[in-house]
Design an enzyme around this catalytic site. Structure first.
Site, PDB file in Angstrom:
ATOM      1  CG  MET A   1      -0.251   0.339   2.541  1.00 40.90           C
ATOM      2  SD  MET A   1      -1.406   0.689   3.893  1.00 40.90           S
ATOM      3  CE  MET A   1      -2.127   2.242   3.330  1.00 40.90           C
ATOM      4  CG  ASN A   2       2.607   5.016  -1.609  1.00 39.00           C
ATOM      5  OD1 ASN A   2       3.162   5.250  -0.553  1.00 39.00           O
ATOM      6  ND2 ASN A   2       2.966   5.588  -2.736  1.00 39.00           N
ATOM      7  CG  ASP A   3      -0.556   8.213  -1.883  1.00 34.78           C
ATOM      8  OD1 ASP A   3       0.068   7.322  -2.481  1.00 34.78           O
ATOM      9  OD2 ASP A   3      -1.315   9.010  -2.454  1.00 34.78           O
TER      10      ASP A   3
ATOM     11  CD1 TRP B   1       3.917   2.034  -6.565  1.00 31.45           C
ATOM     12  CD2 TRP B   1       4.239   1.217  -8.620  1.00 31.45           C
ATOM     13  NE1 TRP B   1       3.216   2.828  -7.441  1.00 31.45           N
ATOM     14  CE2 TRP B   1       3.389   2.347  -8.721  1.00 31.45           C
ATOM     15  CE3 TRP B   1       4.566   0.532  -9.780  1.00 31.45           C
ATOM     16  CZ2 TRP B   1       2.893   2.811  -9.924  1.00 31.45           C
ATOM     17  CZ3 TRP B   1       4.066   0.983 -10.994  1.00 31.45           C
ATOM     18  CH2 TRP B   1       3.238   2.120 -11.052  1.00 31.45           C
TER      19      TRP B   1
ATOM     20  CB  SER C   1      -3.351  10.110  -5.390  1.00 28.46           C
ATOM     21  OG  SER C   1      -2.392   9.231  -4.867  1.00 28.46           O
TER      22      SER C   1
ATOM     23  NE  ARG D   1       0.760  11.838  -9.521  1.00 24.60           N
ATOM     24  CZ  ARG D   1       1.619  10.829  -9.419  1.00 24.60           C
ATOM     25  NH1 ARG D   1       2.737  10.829 -10.111  1.00 24.60           N
ATOM     26  NH2 ARG D   1       1.361   9.812  -8.627  1.00 24.60           N
TER      27      ARG D   1
END
Length: 680
Positions: A50-52, A76, A109, A171
């Site tokens: 997972m990330n942000d 990733w 995101s 983005r």
């Protein structure tokens, strides 16, 4: 942690049928929160990468957390939106993946909103996700919506709602409803700026404005530590000014300021600092890394407010103006010339419209010059000396064994210019290295009680249309003179072994520039002493400052918390010691001098942290303490030693030493060193 391979394979097959499937990825068992390394207070998915966090929104008694997620591996991969809900922000319930990649690209995101007024027509109180699609069309903005409290999701058929990216990096939309104007507002990251758009219905967006680079520089000062950045430009007498905004960060107000007359690593310099934490404006001197106050004034200084700071430097005298009014005045003669720069302490500072104007630029590493006779002026081209007879100017610094040099430019074909060394304060005693343009002669002269005696003399054609470098090497009773790097004269005399440095003109006008003194150090040693610390202590090494390198750090330990050190011999230098404040210890260590020979190859072992700014080992020239090679532990593998090889062949024949530096605190705030072999 282990994963259930069969379960993942089944999920992978199911998801390969349709990219639109909502496929949960599960841990081995429902008791995964009891896993040894599982976060207990920070959110984590059941399994994989997972990330942000994205799209955080509160609706109908639930906190919704979406996040960047790759459900099929621990690194990733093509981005999805994972999804979880909580009623208390501590205990989370995992829901199926909300958004998966499709023909428009991966799901980068974004944000989520509740469309209370059904402006988009997806349904009253629809939960709407606004996100970046990253694919063949570039980075574009799209929508998805849910009408069942986020349990199922439908992508808008008109995606992307914002095609045609103006820049490749376009983005991470953040959207909110602006009640006063009855419209949605979006901010988009667009390379080096933020772009704003507005919409009545989340589908049709109109460009509104942007902000971005304005020529400013942001400095992020470390907690309780100074950070510096330096320009290549140098100055002596000048004006230096800029707009400074102090920013509170993590509860720290901190300080920001201007730097001037600095050496290359900001260990010797002057600074003017605005300190919002102490409500203090200070003119500081930094000498050998230690900061002392020259003059200061208490005043209210607010964060997020811009202050125009201006320094006027005239020789040894300084004036500091704040928003156009003089508030400080002080004097100090420690540093004559140096680089300009910026500094921050403890927090964040923003600098804009920084500029300087030189009135004079006499470049020298000697300080506090005092005229004795003749006329001496600082100009943009250096120190200009004029005299119808003997004219002297003397620095306050002195030496015994050294290299002393200057570039000399004769403004007419008459008279002479000279270097004065091992002199007294009245220039009645000492030595002179004289270049006579009118007679095309070069001399080494002894002054004793004001009487001149020629020690050595030769004829040398002096071209007055160009500058000439004059260099003296003084070692014991031996005096050598070089003109333009060519050996010219030598003499021996034991009358004066130590004294002051100065300049001299006689019946002439001479411009002196780049007047510098460096140490003259000689040795026949080919390797450093105690190169592998096999004495069990720091014999042969010298701790320059701090407590990061002490006898407590020399150890025969073979293992550590992460594995084996794999040192070369019995002992080595482990930069972590509980007796010396562990990772919070800082300091500097020097080896003995050695003259590089052989192939010029230098081998060493390093372990510990990797940070070329705060943790490193370097090769340094002894004469001027200039770093020639700097090495961080770029092969970082915990505490384990890694081999490094330097090609220092260009420095063969020079006297050098090894320097270890640890300015870091906190995790991995140390370096390890062993088996510094020198040259083969």
């Amino acid at each position: 942690m282990k994963r259930t391979v069969k379960k993942l394979l089944m999920i992978g097959v199911a998801c390969s049928i349709s990219l639109f499937s909502a496929c949960p990825v599960l841990a081995d068992n429902t008791g995964y929160y009891q896993e040894k390394y599982r976060n207990q207070f920070h959110f984590s998915p059941e399994a994989n990468w997972m990330n942000d966090p994205n799209g955080m929104v509160y609706y109908n008694g639930e906190y919704h957390l979406f996040y960047q997620y790759y459900p099929y591996g621990t690194t990733w991969g093509p981005m999805h939106w994972g999804h979880a809900v909580s009623t208390d922000l501590v205990k989370w319930k995992h829901l199926p993946i909300a958004l998966s990649p499709d023909e428009n690209g991966e799901i980068f995101s974004g944000s989520a909103v509740i469309d209370w007024n059904n402006t988009a027509g997806f349904g009253k109180e629809a939960m709407v996700a606004i996100f970046t699609h990253s694919g063949n069309k570039g980075q574009v903005q799209s929508l998805a919506y849910s009408t069942d409290s986020g349990r199922t999701w439908t992508k808008y058929e008109g995606n992307p709602v914002m095609p045609n990216p103006p820049v490749p990096d376009w983005r991470d939309p953040k959207v909110f409803w602006h009640d006063q104007t009855k419209q949605w507002v979006m901010s988009l990251a667009a390379k080096d700026k933020i772009m704003f758009y507005t919409s009545p219905d989340l589908k049709n967006w109109k460009y509104a404005s942007e902000f971005g680079p304005d020529g400013g520089i942001q400095a992020n000062g470390q907690s309780s530590a100074y950070s510096y950045t330096l320009s290549e430009q140098k100055g002596q007498s000048f004006t230096l000014e800029g707009e400074i905004t102090l920013v509170e960060k993590n509860g720290r107000a901190g300080a920001g300021g201007l730097v001037f007359r600095s050496n290359k690593d900001a260990t010797n310099a002057y600074t003017v600092n605005l300190d919002a934490e102490k409500n203090l404006l200070t003119l500081n001197k930094v000498e050998k890394g230690n900061v002392t106050t020259v003059v200061s004034k208490s005043m209210r200084l607010d964060t997020s407010q811009a202050y125009h700071v201006k320094v006027e430097a005239n020789s040894h005298y300084f004036k500091v103006l704040l928003n156009g009014k003089q508030v400080l005045e002080g004097s100090d003669a420690s540093f004559e010339n140096g680089q300009f720069g910026l500094t921050a302490w403890n927090s964040t500072a923003v600098f804009r419209h920084v500029k300087f104007t030189n009135q004079s630029n006499f470049i020298t590493n000697l300080s506090n010059w005092k005229p004795i006779t003749g006329t001496w002026n600082d100009t943009a081209a250096g120190k200009l000396g004029k005299s119808d007879s003997d004219g002297y100017i003397i620095s306050e610094e002195q030496g015994d064994q050294f290299i002393f040099k200057s570039n000399m430019t004769f403004l007419d074909a008459n008279g002479s210019g000279a270097l004065l060394f091992r002199a007294d304060a009245e220039a009645k005693n000492g030595y002179i290295a004289s270049v006579d343009a009118s007679k095309d002669t070069v001399k080494l002269v002894k002054l004793q009680n004001g009487i001149s005696t020629v020690l050595a003399e030769t004829n040398e054609k002096i071209d007055t249309s160009k500058s000439h470098q004059v260099k003296v090497t003084a070692s014991g009773n031996k005096l050598d003179l070089h003109i333009d790097d060519n050996f010219t004269l030598t003499a021996k005399d034991e009358t004066f072994s130590k004294g002051l440095f100065g300049l001299h003109v006689n019946q002439s006008s001479v411009q002196f520039q780049d007047v510098n003194m460096t140490k003259f150090i000689d040795t026949d040693e080919k390797e450093i002493k105690n190169k592998s610390f096999e004495t069990g202590d720091l014999t042969g090494w010298k701790t320059i400052k701090g407590n990061a390198f002490t006898n407590d750090h020399v150890t025969d330990a073979t293992a550590n918390w992460s594995g084996l050190f794999e040192q070369k011999g019995k002992y080595h230098l482990w930069g972590f010691s509980d007796k010396q404040d562990g990772d919070n210890a800082t300091g500097e260590l020097h080896s003995s001098y050695f003259k590089l020979s052989g192939s010029g190859e230098i081998n060493l072992l390093m372990g510990g942290g990797n940070d070329s700014t705060n943790r490193y080992v370097s090769l340094v020239r002894a004469s001027d303490d200039k770093e020639l090679i700097r090495q961080a532990n770029t092969k970082f593998a915990d505490e384990k030693y890694q081999p490094y090889v330097w090609d220092a062949s260009k420095y063969i024949g020079e006297v050098l030493y090894i320097k270890a530096v640890d300015q870091a605190v906190g995790g991995w705030g140390h370096i390890n060193l062993d088996d510094v072999m020198g040259a083969y």
